[in-house]
Structures are given as C-alpha cells and as structure tokens.
Design a protein around this motif. Structure first.
Motif, PDB file in Angstrom:
ATOM      1  N   LEU A  45     -10.254   7.546   6.515  1.00 14.67           N
ATOM      2  CA  LEU A  45      -8.888   7.056   6.630  1.00 14.67           C
ATOM      3  C   LEU A  45      -8.763   5.982   7.715  1.00 14.67           C
ATOM      4  O   LEU A  45      -7.994   5.026   7.572  1.00 14.67           O
ATOM      5  CB  LEU A  45      -7.942   8.225   6.927  1.00 14.67           C
ATOM      6  CG  LEU A  45      -6.450   8.004   6.659  1.00 14.67           C
ATOM      7  CD1 LEU A  45      -6.199   7.557   5.231  1.00 14.67           C
ATOM      8  CD2 LEU A  45      -5.661   9.272   6.956  1.00 14.67           C
ATOM      9  N   GLU A  46      -9.538   6.129   8.796  1.00 11.79           N
ATOM     10  CA  GLU A  46      -9.490   5.136   9.868  1.00 11.79           C
ATOM     11  C   GLU A  46      -9.937   3.753   9.364  1.00 11.79           C
ATOM     12  O   GLU A  46      -9.382   2.728   9.766  1.00 11.79           O
ATOM     13  CB  GLU A  46     -10.388   5.546  11.049  1.00 11.79           C
ATOM     14  CG  GLU A  46     -10.079   6.922  11.607  1.00 11.79           C
ATOM     15  CD  GLU A  46     -10.999   7.984  11.050  1.00 11.79           C
ATOM     16  OE1 GLU A  46     -11.688   8.633  11.855  1.00 11.79           O
ATOM     17  OE2 GLU A  46     -11.040   8.145   9.814  1.00 11.79           O
ATOM     18  N   GLU A  47     -10.926   3.742   8.470  1.00 13.81           N
ATOM     19  CA  GLU A  47     -11.410   2.478   7.912  1.00 13.81           C
ATOM     20  C   GLU A  47     -10.355   1.854   6.999  1.00 13.81           C
ATOM     21  O   GLU A  47     -10.135   0.638   7.019  1.00 13.81           O
ATOM     22  CB  GLU A  47     -12.709   2.701   7.125  1.00 13.81           C
ATOM     23  CG  GLU A  47     -13.263   1.477   6.408  1.00 13.81           C
ATOM     24  CD  GLU A  47     -13.707   0.366   7.355  1.00 13.81           C
ATOM     25  OE1 GLU A  47     -14.023  -0.728   6.857  1.00 13.81           O
ATOM     26  OE2 GLU A  47     -13.736   0.586   8.589  1.00 13.81           O
ATOM     27  N   ALA A  48      -9.673   2.688   6.206  1.00 15.20           N
ATOM     28  CA  ALA A  48      -8.596   2.180   5.346  1.00 15.20           C
ATOM     29  C   ALA A  48      -7.487   1.570   6.188  1.00 15.20           C
ATOM     30  O   ALA A  48      -6.918   0.521   5.842  1.00 15.20           O
ATOM     31  CB  ALA A  48      -8.051   3.306   4.473  1.00 15.20           C
ATOM     32  N   TYR A  49      -7.190   2.209   7.318  1.00 12.12           N
ATOM     33  CA  TYR A  49      -6.156   1.676   8.212  1.00 12.12           C
ATOM     34  C   TYR A  49      -6.568   0.305   8.749  1.00 12.12           C
ATOM     35  O   TYR A  49      -5.762  -0.637   8.808  1.00 12.12           O
ATOM     36  CB  TYR A  49      -5.903   2.634   9.372  1.00 12.12           C
ATOM     37  CG  TYR A  49      -4.985   2.062  10.426  1.00 12.12           C
ATOM     38  CD1 TYR A  49      -3.620   1.942  10.181  1.00 12.12           C
ATOM     39  CD2 TYR A  49      -5.492   1.596  11.646  1.00 12.12           C
ATOM     40  CE1 TYR A  49      -2.771   1.397  11.136  1.00 12.12           C
ATOM     41  CE2 TYR A  49      -4.654   1.050  12.599  1.00 12.12           C
ATOM     42  CZ  TYR A  49      -3.291   0.955  12.341  1.00 12.12           C
ATOM     43  OH  TYR A  49      -2.453   0.409  13.285  1.00 12.12           O
ATOM     44  N   PRO A  64       0.814  -1.219   0.000  1.00 10.05           N
ATOM     45  CA  PRO A  64       0.000   0.000   0.000  1.00 10.05           C
ATOM     46  C   PRO A  64       0.845   1.266   0.000  1.00 10.05           C
ATOM     47  O   PRO A  64       1.873   1.358   0.679  1.00 10.05           O
ATOM     48  CB  PRO A  64      -0.821  -0.117   1.290  1.00 10.05           C
ATOM     49  CG  PRO A  64      -0.041  -1.043   2.165  1.00 10.05           C
ATOM     50  CD  PRO A  64       0.689  -1.980   1.254  1.00 10.05           C
ATOM     51  N   VAL A  65       0.403   2.240  -0.776  1.00 14.46           N
ATOM     52  CA  VAL A  65       1.044   3.569  -0.832  1.00 14.46           C
ATOM     53  C   VAL A  65      -0.031   4.621  -0.602  1.00 14.46           C
ATOM     54  O   VAL A  65      -1.110   4.563  -1.211  1.00 14.46           O
ATOM     55  CB  VAL A  65       1.747   3.806  -2.183  1.00 14.46           C
ATOM     56  CG1 VAL A  65       2.076   5.284  -2.375  1.00 14.46           C
ATOM     57  CG2 VAL A  65       3.029   2.982  -2.274  1.00 14.46           C
ATOM     58  N   GLU A  72       3.232   0.455   8.110  1.00 12.12           N
ATOM     59  CA  GLU A  72       2.249  -0.360   7.390  1.00 12.12           C
ATOM     60  C   GLU A  72       2.174  -0.004   5.908  1.00 12.12           C
ATOM     61  O   GLU A  72       1.766  -0.828   5.088  1.00 12.12           O
ATOM     62  CB  GLU A  72       0.852  -0.164   8.009  1.00 12.12           C
ATOM     63  CG  GLU A  72       0.756  -0.451   9.499  1.00 12.12           C
ATOM     64  CD  GLU A  72       0.835  -1.932   9.821  1.00 12.12           C
ATOM     65  OE1 GLU A  72       0.671  -2.758   8.899  1.00 12.12           O
ATOM     66  OE2 GLU A  72       1.066  -2.265  10.996  1.00 12.12           O
ATOM     67  N   VAL A  73       2.550   1.229   5.565  1.00 13.36           N
ATOM     68  CA  VAL A  73       2.423   1.732   4.191  1.00 13.36           C
ATOM     69  C   VAL A  73       3.636   2.580   3.848  1.00 13.36           C
ATOM     70  O   VAL A  73       4.425   2.950   4.711  1.00 13.36           O
ATOM     71  CB  VAL A  73       1.147   2.598   4.025  1.00 13.36           C
ATOM     72  CG1 VAL A  73      -0.102   1.837   4.376  1.00 13.36           C
ATOM     73  CG2 VAL A  73       1.262   3.880   4.838  1.00 13.36           C
ATOM     74  N   LEU A  77      -8.488  -1.934   7.408  1.00 12.86           N
ATOM     75  CA  LEU A  77      -8.391  -2.940   6.355  1.00 12.86           C
ATOM     76  C   LEU A  77      -6.941  -3.341   6.099  1.00 12.86           C
ATOM     77  O   LEU A  77      -6.627  -4.524   5.940  1.00 12.86           O
ATOM     78  CB  LEU A  77      -9.033  -2.413   5.067  1.00 12.86           C
ATOM     79  CG  LEU A  77     -10.547  -2.204   5.095  1.00 12.86           C
ATOM     80  CD1 LEU A  77     -11.009  -1.521   3.819  1.00 12.86           C
ATOM     81  CD2 LEU A  77     -11.278  -3.523   5.282  1.00 12.86           C
ATOM     82  N   ILE A  78      -6.066  -2.351   6.072  1.00 17.47           N
ATOM     83  CA  ILE A  78      -4.655  -2.636   5.816  1.00 17.47           C
ATOM     84  C   ILE A  78      -4.040  -3.391   6.993  1.00 17.47           C
ATOM     85  O   ILE A  78      -3.303  -4.361   6.818  1.00 17.47           O
ATOM     86  CB  ILE A  78      -3.903  -1.323   5.535  1.00 17.47           C
ATOM     87  CG1 ILE A  78      -4.315  -0.787   4.162  1.00 17.47           C
ATOM     88  CG2 ILE A  78      -2.381  -1.551   5.584  1.00 17.47           C
ATOM     89  CD1 ILE A  78      -3.786   0.603   3.864  1.00 17.47           C
ATOM     90  N   LYS A  79      -4.340  -2.932   8.197  1.00 19.79           N
ATOM     91  CA  LYS A  79      -3.790  -3.561   9.396  1.00 19.79           C
ATOM     92  C   LYS A  79      -4.194  -5.019   9.478  1.00 19.79           C
ATOM     93  O   LYS A  79      -3.399  -5.880   9.903  1.00 19.79           O
ATOM     94  CB  LYS A  79      -4.305  -2.813  10.644  1.00 19.79           C
ATOM     95  CG  LYS A  79      -3.696  -3.291  11.959  1.00 19.79           C
ATOM     96  CD  LYS A  79      -2.228  -2.892  12.074  1.00 19.79           C
ATOM     97  CE  LYS A  79      -1.663  -3.277  13.424  1.00 19.79           C
ATOM     98  NZ  LYS A  79      -0.222  -2.983  13.513  1.00 19.79           N
ATOM     99  N   ASN A  80      -5.395  -5.342   9.063  1.00 27.07           N
ATOM    100  CA  ASN A  80      -5.899  -6.704   9.131  1.00 27.07           C
ATOM    101  C   ASN A  80      -5.710  -7.482   7.836  1.00 27.07           C
ATOM    102  O   ASN A  80      -6.242  -8.593   7.678  1.00 27.07           O
ATOM    103  CB  ASN A  80      -7.377  -6.702   9.533  1.00 27.07           C
ATOM    104  CG  ASN A  80      -7.581  -6.220  10.958  1.00 27.07           C
ATOM    105  OD1 ASN A  80      -7.269  -6.920  11.908  1.00 27.07           O
ATOM    106  ND2 ASN A  80      -8.097  -5.005  11.097  1.00 27.07           N
ATOM    107  N   ASN A  81      -4.960  -6.834   6.896  1.00 27.93           N
ATOM    108  CA  ASN A  81      -4.633  -7.487   5.623  1.00 27.93           C
ATOM    109  C   ASN A  81      -5.871  -8.001   4.907  1.00 27.93           C
ATOM    110  O   ASN A  81      -5.904  -9.107   4.369  1.00 27.93           O
ATOM    111  CB  ASN A  81      -3.647  -8.645   5.843  1.00 27.93           C
ATOM    112  CG  ASN A  81      -2.933  -9.056   4.578  1.00 27.93           C
ATOM    113  OD1 ASN A  81      -2.743  -8.236   3.672  1.00 27.93           O
ATOM    114  ND2 ASN A  81      -2.545 -10.301   4.487  1.00 27.93           N
TER     115      ASN A  81
END
Length: 418
Positions: free
Chosen positions: A404-408, A193-194, A216-217, A410-414
């Motif tokens: 942005l919190e929702e994107a985090y 992720p970028v 994470e990104v 999703l990324i955190k939980n892969n």
C-alpha cells in the motif's frame, strides 16, 4: 473403492440407474418423478435468461427443464460424474439435450470445469441441484460433494430469504433516499483513484497506512469494514451494504450520524437503512427505471467494484480483499464483534487452495474462489483501468500487486500505473 452400478428397466420402459444400492432416479417412474421435481422448482427457472443445473443422471429432469424454460433461456448443465454420464451417453439418452442449442454441457472434474462453474454462477441467483447425483459421487469427489450439499442445504432457507428481501424492498423504497445516479452526479471520481476496503484479515495490517491517502483518493468501504476504519480514525467517502439480514444494522450502529453516503441495494437490511441518518442512495441489480444497474456479484465488495467502475474510477485499489484465510482468520478482527461470529478458521478440515500474492498456497473455500473468479472476469472487461491489489491474500489475475505504501507513492507523485 469401485462403485457397483446397475441399469434397471422401469415400468415406463426407460432405464434407471442404481449406484451402490442408491437409485439416481425412481425405480418405477423416473419420467413422472422428473416432471414433479421440475414443477416443484419452477421458482428457480421461471422467467430467467440463464439457468444453471447440477447433476444430469440419465437426463430425465434435464429434458423436463428444457420443456419449461423460456425459449431464449441459456441452460448450463454441470456434472463431475463422468462415469455415469458416459453410461447414459452409450444408451443414447442425451441426444435431445445435446441437440438443444440453449444447452451447454460441462462434464468431468477439471480446473476448466471449476472455472466454468464459477463463471456461470455469476449469471444466476439460484441453481437447480439434483441431490441424487451428489449422493452417488465417488469418494475422491468428497470435497466437491460437501460444497454442493452445503449449497443445497442453504437453499432451504431461500424462500424465507426472498420474503425478507421483499419486506426490505417495500420498506427501503419509502426511505428518503436518492438514486445511485444522483450519487454519481454529486460525487465525481472519473479518472480518479478509488480504494475499495473489504474486511479480509489483512485489513488489520493495512488500515494504518490508509490515513496517508485522505484527500488523494476516494475510499469506498464495505459496511463490514466500517468499524475497523473508524477505530483507526479513518472516515470513508462511501459506505456500501447489500445483505438483507437484520444483523447488518450492527455495521452502522454508533455511526448513524456520519455525513458519509450510504449506497445500499434495494433489498438490503431495512434495519440498517432506517437507522442511518446520513445521505442515502439506493441501487438495483436488475433493470430499473433509472437505467443504472449495479452488478453486485453477490457480495458487497464486488458491488463496490462495479460502482467504482461505472463511476469511471482509475486506478482501483483493493485492500482487505484477501479471498483466502490469513493468520488462521477469515476476517478482520472487528468483524467478529459486529456480526457476533467466530472468525477463527476451523482446524482439521480440508480446504481449497489458492496461490497467494507472495507465491505461497493459502487455504480458502469455494465461496471465496467464486468471488475471485467474478472479480477477475470483471477486471478482464476493463483493460483500460489499472487495478492494484494491496491485499495480502490471494493473487488476483488482472491486478498489479504492490504494498500500500508503494501505491501511495505512485498516486502522490501522479505516476502512471501499469
């Protein structure tokens, strides 16, 4: 108010046209003047693969243009003045133009007209503007008229800009920088992720959540957003600049010793490149020996988007990419200090409208709409990449909007992003 239109024969035995006492072409020698006009603008079309021209009138300058452009050059001719075009068409003045397979004609104002106008603008560095066609536009085209006249006026400084860009290039290639290819070799983010950080007004709200993403990104920042990030104790993973002007050095002043890659266009501000002491990577927006061309899209955020795409980033997340005015501001607050500019949106002025991420209509302008179209077209080319819009401005086709919190989360939980 109905326009008064007259057709007048000239000394060259071809018609000219007068609208409300203004001539679109010469009263006496329209063909001769068309040749002069095209000759004087050779720097716009010479050696180009794509050519955009606004204003067709009776077609005299368009025909001269077609005689001079390369045989493989695509020529896009736009004119919102359908009434004038229809008169010329009835006089059979456009037959040669319409038969030329290099030409695409776009006549009459509509959403499709504007979409095509923005689309073709992305292919060119400069466009040929026939001012007499602008001057006679009807009153209901006033906003479009102002936008075109603004572009036309800005062209008066382009010769000096070209000189500045050349000076920057000559200085920048002497710098101890590496190629964008080396940047990709040293910074692997394929299928990672970028986040692309732009300096739109919503950055002031979202920046506080960015620290959660560190590790994470990859955070790629426009130089104009750097001060906002550092003020919030966030160090990006890459900084990018493309603008040629000296004031861009203000974006990195005070942060010269950051150990963060600076990716810069070969014609970017030499003052900024010179003072920055961290790792530097040069890129080009036209074919070059290193064979990696970055499509800048004429803005730093769009350049970063292409850098991220070419590095295989997935997903790509936008913040501060508002493409509209929010809270009566054009940019994040720190932008005004860096660039010495007022970021307050002028009142009592008509603006273009764009649909926001929450469904509301937001004020914007023709430049931001151009970038919006560029981004949407670029996104459409990469259906396998997930694009997420965490900005609070305009809706961007092809992206999924979320906080942005929702994107985090999703990324955190892969989690798979769709």
């Amino acid at each position: 108010m109905t326009r008064i239109i007259k057709i007048i024969e000239t000394k060259e035995n071809v018609p000219t046209i007068q609208v409300n006492n203004k001539f679109i072409h010469s009263k006496y020698f329209p063909q001769k003047d068309a040749k002069t006009f095209i000759d004087n603008n050779a720097f716009i079309y010479k050696g180009k693969q794509h050519m955009l021209s606004y204003g067709i009138g009776f077609g005299y300058h368009a025909k001269e243009l077609l005689r001079r452009v390369d045989k493989n050059c695509k020529v896009y001719i736009f004119d919102v003045d359908e009434e004038i075009f229809n008169i010329g068409n009835e006089l059979n003045l456009f037959e040669d133009i319409k038969k030329d397979n290099r030409v695409e004609l776009f006549i009459g104002y509509s959403k499709d007209f504007m979409d095509k106008f923005y689309e073709k603008l992305q292919l060119i560095d400069d466009m040929l503007v026939y001012n007499p066609s602008i001057e006679v536009l009807p009153k209901n085209m006033e906003r479009f008229k102002v936008a075109l006249k603004t572009f036309s006026i800005s062209r008066t400084g382009m010769s000096s800009f070209r000189e500045l860009a050349q000076q920057n290039y000559e200085s920048n290639i002497k710098e101890s920088s590496q190629s964008i290819k080396t940047f990709y070799e040293k910074n692997k983010f394929n299928d990672k992720p970028v986040i692309i950080v732009s300096s739109g007004p919503s950055l002031d709200y979202n920046v506080k959540y960015l620290s959660d993403f560190k590790g994470e990104v990859q955070i790629f920042a426009a130089g104009s957003a750097l001060k906002t990030l550092i003020n919030n104790e966030i160090t990006p993973d890459m900084i990018c600049i493309i603008d040629a002007h000296e004031i861009i050095a203000n974006q990195v002043k005070g942060y010269e010793n950051l150990d963060v890659p600076l990716c810069f266009l070969n014609t970017a501000s030499r003052e900024a490149v010179e003072i920055y002491k961290g790792p530097k990577y040069i890129f080009y927006n036209e074919p070059h020996e290193e064979n990696i061309v970055i499509d800048t899209g004429k803005s730093v955020a769009t350049a970063i988007l292409d850098i991220a795409i070419k590095g295989g980033a997935n997903p790509i997340i936008f913040i501060g990419q508002d493409l509209a005015f929010l809270n009566n501001r054009t940019h994040a607050k720190a932008y005004s200090k860096v660039h010495n500019l007022d970021i307050t949106v002028p009142i009592n002025k008509e603006y273009e409208k764009v649909q926001g991420v929450n469904g509301e209509l937001l004020d914007t302008n023709i430049t931001l709409l151009y970038f919006k179209t560029w981004i949407e077209n670029k996104i459409s080319e990469y259906p396998n990449i997930n694009f997420i819009n965490c900005s609070n401005g305009a809706k961007i086709k092809g992206t999924t909007y979320m906080e942005l919190e929702e994107a985090y989360r999703l990324i955190k939980n892969n989690l798979v992003l769709k």
